[in-house]
Scaffold this active site. Structure first.
Site, short mmCIF file in Angstrom:
data_model
loop_
_atom_site.label_atom_id
_atom_site.label_comp_id
_atom_site.label_asym_id
_atom_site.label_seq_id
_atom_site.Cartn_x
_atom_site.Cartn_y
_atom_site.Cartn_z
N LYS A 82 12.46 18.85 6.22
CA LYS A 82 12.04 18.31 4.93
C LYS A 82 11.20 17.04 5.12
CE LYS A 82 13.57 17.17 0.30
NZ LYS A 82 14.56 17.36 -0.73
N HIS A 102 22.94 4.04 9.85
CA HIS A 102 23.79 5.02 10.51
C HIS A 102 25.25 4.59 10.60
CE1 HIS A 102 20.73 8.05 12.17
NE2 HIS A 102 20.27 7.44 11.11
N GLU A 153 -5.52 -8.19 -1.72
CA GLU A 153 -5.39 -6.75 -1.64
C GLU A 153 -4.43 -6.26 -2.73
OE1 GLU A 153 -7.91 -5.67 0.35
OE2 GLU A 153 -6.65 -4.69 1.84
N SER A 163 23.75 7.58 4.56
CA SER A 163 22.78 7.47 3.47
C SER A 163 23.48 7.52 2.12
CB SER A 163 21.79 8.63 3.52
OG SER A 163 21.09 8.62 4.74
C1 HEM Z 1 2.66 -3.70 10.21
C2 HEM Z 1 1.61 -3.21 10.74
C3 HEM Z 1 0.19 -3.69 10.43
C4 HEM Z 1 -0.38 -3.98 9.20
C5 HEM Z 1 0.27 -3.89 7.82
C6 HEM Z 1 -1.76 -4.37 9.48
C7 HEM Z 1 -2.69 -4.73 8.50
C8 HEM Z 1 -4.03 -5.02 8.73
C9 HEM Z 1 -5.03 -5.22 7.73
C10 HEM Z 1 -4.79 -5.18 6.21
C11 HEM Z 1 -6.22 -5.46 8.36
C12 HEM Z 1 -7.59 -5.68 7.71
C13 HEM Z 1 -8.33 -4.37 7.69
C14 HEM Z 1 -9.76 -4.52 7.24
O1 HEM Z 1 -10.00 -4.74 6.06
O2 HEM Z 1 -10.65 -4.41 8.10
C15 HEM Z 1 -5.97 -5.45 9.77
C16 HEM Z 1 -6.95 -5.67 10.75
C17 HEM Z 1 -6.72 -5.66 12.11
N1 HEM Z 1 -5.50 -5.37 12.74
FE1 HEM Z 1 -3.77 -4.85 11.81
N2 HEM Z 1 -1.98 -4.34 10.84
C18 HEM Z 1 -0.82 -3.93 11.46
C19 HEM Z 1 -0.62 -3.77 12.82
C20 HEM Z 1 -1.55 -4.15 13.82
C21 HEM Z 1 -1.29 -4.17 15.25
C22 HEM Z 1 0.03 -3.79 15.90
C23 HEM Z 1 -2.45 -4.60 15.86
C24 HEM Z 1 -2.77 -4.83 17.35
C25 HEM Z 1 -2.01 -4.57 18.31
C26 HEM Z 1 -3.43 -4.82 14.83
C27 HEM Z 1 -4.76 -5.23 15.09
C28 HEM Z 1 -5.71 -5.46 14.11
C29 HEM Z 1 -7.09 -5.83 14.37
C30 HEM Z 1 -7.73 -6.03 15.75
C31 HEM Z 1 -7.71 -5.97 13.12
C32 HEM Z 1 -9.20 -6.38 12.87
C33 HEM Z 1 -10.13 -5.22 12.81
C34 HEM Z 1 -10.31 -4.71 11.41
O3 HEM Z 1 -10.46 -5.51 10.51
O4 HEM Z 1 -10.29 -3.51 11.23
N3 HEM Z 1 -2.85 -4.55 13.61
N4 HEM Z 1 -4.61 -5.18 9.98
#
Ligand code: HEM
Ligand code: FES
Lengths: 435, 182
Positions: free
Chosen positions: A244, A216, A288, A220
């Protein structure tokens, strides 16, 4: 930020707040009347889309964390429990797992948009650099998130990637022990990865704030790469781009939902539904999909660098691969300072345009190389040779081609203004009608 | 007069610089000494360090057989080598190796080869422990992750790994029937 020349709001409550803390004035200035080039194409939707995905990840993540157990004894089971027993847990988890992929899709397109239209060039260097910082933080976050379900790919992905740091001379092994909190990837590692995985998205949020702030200040870029000159070149952000962007976000979310509901495991690896086993390495470890091009560059270096025909080695193969992988991202940081060509948009650069498209194809090819096993072949040749060649093309684009283009590329004539270029395009599309 | 004034202000400048630098260095040392306990808390904890020995009964292992045990969360390979494997390991020009080491330096008793079963490239577990698994081109172990070949002494012979498979510290107890690792 001074509220001296603030316009009054009609609504008394809004006015009461705004005269004490001018948040509404800020919103109006930055998202209401904010002058925005009127010629955006759909590539300009992906910033808003990435923002929506970040919020989706944070929301689903917080609710997953309420049922997740970050210990080697409980992690895998707690994720299965989320899938089977927690109300709507399957939805939260599939939104989160596929959300990571779609977040990366949006960000990759967003980055490519910036490269194609030269959005990294003066005066937007800091804006671009903050973007690359966000990309790096996302990679770290996604890597640690993928460890949390504690399946075979979680465990072995974590092992291979943390071991990369052992390539650092002298202190490498100490760094790896520090990362692990033990002698292998184990309970302390999982525990700290969870703590960091929870934290980092909020750090990303803060950097996104800086990124938008920088946007900002400069305003852009746009498909012509010509800065707006008069009022004729811009539109107020609201309602033109709020609409948009909403339209683009909805289309994107429709595609995302199709994956969440109809193909939720198609982007993941089936081995991650096998609990982690420190004694058995899966035959083929793949990260991945969004890491594959970088993984290919890591594996491309299979030879040490030293003085030929002697035993003197400066950089052993392992360190070489690590340097090449991190270097590929360092080049993104350096891009605004490498590309000194005065024309921004690839539209008006007859040589840069095919080059950047080839760069994209090469990057996708690197992704393919990264997805194959180490001993795969292509056309009867070992795939590692192609990986090395594609890595050379990636580097060559930045450190050979771009400097050459700085010197020798003659651009096409730029339109005098955004407005004129829009008029010209309209006339062209009307011409056949008139004839 | 003017010159005198400049020298004087230059002098007080350098005093100020000195004070500022000293204050900044103390600040940096202070910040560092606060940061260290935080970082160090990530290193292995005392109970993790305490889990560091494992004892193995060797009597059931036949010549030519291998077993895998856990030590510090990692697999340890114990192979009771055949005469042929020992001969292969010793019949090598060590100076030509990627990580030159003679077999004698790597074993206490030629029959028993004890190795940390973690590829020195990026940490996968090489195959070759079970019957029928690929042992690579040198009859030892083969790492499927990025294709490293290890010989019958666990030395790296081909592929991206920079070092031989590590030999943990170990000793034989009770008349060579028990192996204590760590
Ligand atoms: C930039 C944002 C985020 C990205 C790119 C991200 C990415 C991921 C990925 C790739 C997994 C593995 C998924 C699977 O195969 O099961 C995962 C699991 C998990 N994430 Fe995140 N995450 C993000 C934000 C968050 C936040 C803010 C929290 C908690 C406050 C969180 C909590 C968890 C938990 C508890 C799991 C384990 C459960 C599962 O595997 O589904 N994530 N995350
Ligand atoms: S981890 Fe064994 S070859 Fe890479």
């Amino acid at each position: 930020m001074g509220s001296g020349n603030r316009e009054k709001f009609d609504n008394p409550v809004v006015e009461w707040v705004d005269s004490r803390l001018p948040v509404f004035t800020l919103l109006k200035a930055e998202y209401g009347v904010f002058p925005t080039p009127k010629n955006f194409n759909y590539f300009w939707n992906f910033g808003a889309i990435a923002m929506v995905m970040l919020i989706t990840m944070i929301l689903t993540g917080i609710f997953l964390a309420m049922s997740y157990n970050p210990s080697t004894a409980g992690a895998f089971e707690s994720v299965e429990r989320i899938m089977r027993d927690v109300n709507g847990g399957w939805l939260l988890r599939y939104m989160h797992a596929n959300g990571a992929s779609f977040f990366f899709i949006a960000v990759y397109i967003h980055i490519f948009r910036g490269m194609y239209y030269g959005s990294y060039k003066q005066p937007r260097e800091i804006l671009w650099i903050l973007g690359v910082v966000i990309f790096l933080l996302m990679m770290a976050t996604a890597f640690m998130g993928y460890v949390l379900p504690w399946g075979q790919m979680s465990y072995w992905g974590a092992t291979v990637i943390t071991n990369l740091f052992s390539a650092v001379p002298v202190v490498g092994d100490a760094i790896v022990t520090l990362l692990w909190g033990g002698f292998s990837v184990d309970n302390p590692t999982l525990n700290r990865f969870f703590a960091l995985h929870y934290l980092m998205p909020f750090v990303i949020f803060a950097v996104v704030f800086l990124h938008v702030w920088a946007l900002h200040v400069t305003g852009s870029n746009n498909p012509t790469g010509v800065e707006p000159k008069t009022k004729k070149d811009t539109l107020p952000f609201h309602p033109y781009y709020t609409i948009k962007d909403s339209f683009g976000v909805l289309l994107f979310l429709a595609l995302y939902s199709a994956f969440v509901f109809f193909a939720p495991d198609s982007l993941g690896h089936p081995d991650n539904y096998i609990p982690a086993d420190p004694l058995v390495t899966p035959a083929h470890i793949v990260p991945e999909w969004y890491f594959l091009p970088f993984y290919a560059m890591l594996r491309a270096i299979t030879f040490p660098v030293g003085i030929p025909f002697t035993d003197i080695v400066f950089i052993e193969a392992k360190l070489g691969g690590v340097l090449v992988m991190f270097g590929s991202i360092a080049l993104l940081f350096a891009l605004p300072f490498l590309d000194k060509h005065p024309i921004r948009s690839a539209r008006y650069r007859p040589l840069f345009r095919p080059a950047i498209i080839l760069f994209l194809l090469n990057f996708i090819f690197l992704g393919y190389v990264g997805s194959q096993s180490a001993d795969a072949t292509l056309f009867g040749l070992p795939l590692s040779i192609f990986g090395l060649a594609a890595t050379a093309v990636y580097y060559g684009f930045f450190i050979v081609l771009i400097p050459l283009l700085n010197k020798y590329e003659e651009g096409r004539e730029l339109p005098p203004s955004i407005h004129e270029s829009v008029l010209e395009a309209q006339q062209k599309s009307k011409a056949p009608e008139a004839a | 007069m003017a010159t005198k004034k400049t020298t004087k202000s230059a002098k007080s400048d350098s005093r100020r610089d000195f004070l500022a630098l000293t204050a900044a260095s103390f600040g940096a040392v202070g910040a560092g000494s606060v940061a260290w306990p935080f970082i160090n808390s990530m290193n292995p904890a005392k109970d993790t360090l305490a889990l560091s020995t494992t004892e193995v009964n060797l009597t059931p292992i036949q010549v030519g057989q291998s077993i895998t045990v856990m030590w510090r969360g990692k697999p340890v390979f114990i192979r009771r080598r055949t005469e042929k494997e020992i001969a292969e390991a010793r019949d090598v020009d060590t100076s030509k190796l990627i990580d030159p080491q003679s077999d004698e330096e790597r074993v206490q008793n030629p029959e028993w080869l004890v190795l940390v079963g973690v590829c020195t490239h990026l940490g996968c577990v090489p195959s070759g422990q079970k019957v029928g698994e690929s042992r690579g081109e040198y009859d030892g172990w083969f790492c499927p992750c990025h294709g490293s070949h290890y010989d019958t002494s666990g030395r790296i012979r081909k592929g991206p790994a920079p070092k031989n498979l590590a030999v943990p510290s170990y000793e034989f107890l009770n008349d060579n029937t028990t192996l204590k690792i760590g």
